[in-house]
Scaffold this active site. Structure first.
Site, PDB file in Angstrom:
ATOM      1  N   ASP A 115       0.848  -1.181   0.000  1.00  0.00           N
ATOM      2  CA  ASP A 115       0.000   0.000   0.000  1.00  0.00           C
ATOM      3  C   ASP A 115       0.890   1.239   0.000  1.00  0.00           C
ATOM      4  OD1 ASP A 115      -3.002   0.873   0.492  1.00  0.00           O
ATOM      5  OD2 ASP A 115      -1.749   2.181   1.721  1.00  0.00           O
ATOM      6  N   LEU A 116       0.632   2.163  -0.935  1.00  0.00           N
ATOM      7  CA  LEU A 116       1.452   3.371  -1.028  1.00  0.00           C
ATOM      8  C   LEU A 116       1.108   4.318   0.118  1.00  0.00           C
ATOM      9  CD1 LEU A 116       1.335   4.053  -4.872  1.00  0.00           C
ATOM     10  CD2 LEU A 116       2.847   2.554  -3.571  1.00  0.00           C
ATOM     11  N   ASP A 118      -4.442   2.548  -4.771  1.00  0.00           N
ATOM     12  CA  ASP A 118      -2.997   2.636  -4.512  1.00  0.00           C
ATOM     13  C   ASP A 118      -2.489   1.379  -3.802  1.00  0.00           C
ATOM     14  OD1 ASP A 118      -4.199   2.995  -2.080  1.00  0.00           O
ATOM     15  OD2 ASP A 118      -3.098   4.802  -1.524  1.00  0.00           O
TER      16      ASP A 118
END
Length: 296
Positions: A169-170, A212
Site C-alpha cells: 500500500d502506497l 494505490d
C-alpha cells in the site's frame, strides 16, 4: 472444358492477357464485382472495377510475374470493388505459358470475408477479456484474475513448496494527487507497476487491486530471510525513484507479507494475514514491512 469450369467453380478465377486485360472469368468473379456477364469485362482492366491504389499494386506485381515467371501463392488481402463493400480474399496468381513463353496471368482467389469477420470477432472477444482481466492504467492483472490464478496454484501446490502473498500500500498517496494532480498520480502508479514487474521472477504474479494498493504472489519462497531481503530491496527501489524524479516524489510504501509452506491455507486466509501485516506496518510508522507467517 474451361467454360464449364468457369461457370461452375466457386472459386474466383480471372484470366488476363500479357497486357493485363481481362479475357474471361468465373461466375464467382462476376458476382464478386457485381457484373452480370463475361462480355462486360472483356478487354477491361483492374482500373475499371477496383480502386486505383489496389489496381496499381496488381499491375505492378503481375508485370513482375510475367517477367520472372514466379507465382504468388495464397496471399490474404483486402479487396475493395466499386460496390465499395470491403471484402477479403486469399489470392494466388500464376503465369500462363504458351510454347514456353508467358502469355498472361491466371488469378485464383476465394472470398474469406466471413472467416476474417470470425477472426475479428475472436480478436474483439480476446481484447474484451484482456480489458476485464487487466488493470487499464498499469496493465497488471485484475484483482479477480489474480485471485483465480492464486487459487489454482494453491489447489496444485506440493507440501514442501513455500510461497507468499504480499500486499503493498502506497503511503500518503493522496498527497501526490492533491499536490501534483491526478496525472502525476497516475504516473506514480505506472512507475510502481513497472518496479513491481521488475522485482518478480518467472511464475510470480503482480496485480493492482485498488487505487494505490498492489498484490504480489511469490510462488517459490525458499526462506523467510530471502523474502525479507526481497521486500527491503523493494522499499529501496521506491526510495530511489523518489530521488530520481525531481518533479514528483515517489511515495513510500507499507508491505504486509503472509508466508505458507505445506499448510494448504485458502486465498482468504493468506490475504487476511497479509492485510493484517500491512496494517501493522502502517501503524509502526510506514515505509517498512511486516510478516504474518503461517506454517513457518
Amino acid at each position: 472444358a474451361m467454360n464449364v469450369l468457369l461457370d461452375n467453380s466457386d472459386e474466383i478465377i480471372l484470366l488476363k492477357d500479357s497486357n493485363l486485360k481481362y479475357i474471361t472469368a468465373s461466375r464467382a468473379f462476376l458476382r464478386f464485382i457485381q457484373v452480370k456477364n463475361v462480355e462486360e469485362i472483356a478487354g477491361k482492366t483492374d482500373y475499371d472495377f477496383f480502386e486505383k491504389m489496389l489496381s496499381d499494386q496488381y499491375q505492378q506485381e503481375e508485370h513482375t510475374i510475367i517477367k520472372s515467371g514466379k507465382p504468388i501463392i495464397n496471399r490474404i488481402e483486402p479487396l475493395l470493388a466499386r460496390a465499395e463493400q470491403k471484402r477479403y480474399i486469399a489470392i494466388s496468381k500464376f503465369p500462363i505459358y504458351d510454347k514456353g513463353k508467358v502469355m498472361g496471368i491466371c488469378c485464383i482467389a476465394h472470398d474469406v470475408t466471413n472467416d476474417m469477420a470470425l477472426q475479428e470477432n475472436i480478436k474483439q472477444v480476446k481484447q474484451l477479456k484482456l480489458q476485464v482481466n487487466t488493470d487499464a492504467l498499469t496493465g497488471l492483472l485484475s484483482r479477480n484474475l489474480m485471485r483465480e490464478h492464486i487459487e489454482s496454484f494453491l489447489d496444485n501446490v506440493g507440501d514442501d513448496q513455500g510461497y507468499g502473498l504480499v500486499l503493498i500500500d502506497l503511503d500518503h498517496f493522496k498527497n501526490v494527487n492533491d499536490s501534483f494532480g491526478h496525472l502525476a498520480g497516475d504516473k506514480v502508479l505506472m512507475e510502481v507497476a513497472e518496479e513491481l514487474k521488475a522485482a518478480i521472477e518467472a511464475g510470480d504474479m503482480v496485480s493492482r487491486i485498488g487505487g494505490d494498493e498492489f498484490m504480489v504472489f511469490l510462488h517459490n519462497v525458499q526462506s523467510k530471510i530471502w523474502v525479507e531481503h526481497w521486500a527491503q530491496d523493494l522499499l529501496a527501489r521506491f526510495t530511489l525513484l523518489c530521488h530520481e524524479d525531481s518533479d514528483v516524489c515517489m511515495t513510500t510504501c507499507s508491505i504486509g507479507i503472509s508466508l505458507d509452506r505445506g499448510q494448504h491455507n485458502s486465498f482468504e486466509t493468506l490475504y487476511h494475514q497479509a492485510d493484517q501485516a500491512m496494517y501493522l506496518a502502517k501503524q509502526s510508522g510506514r515505509n517498512q514491512m511486516c510478516f504474518s507467517t503461517i506454517g513457518q
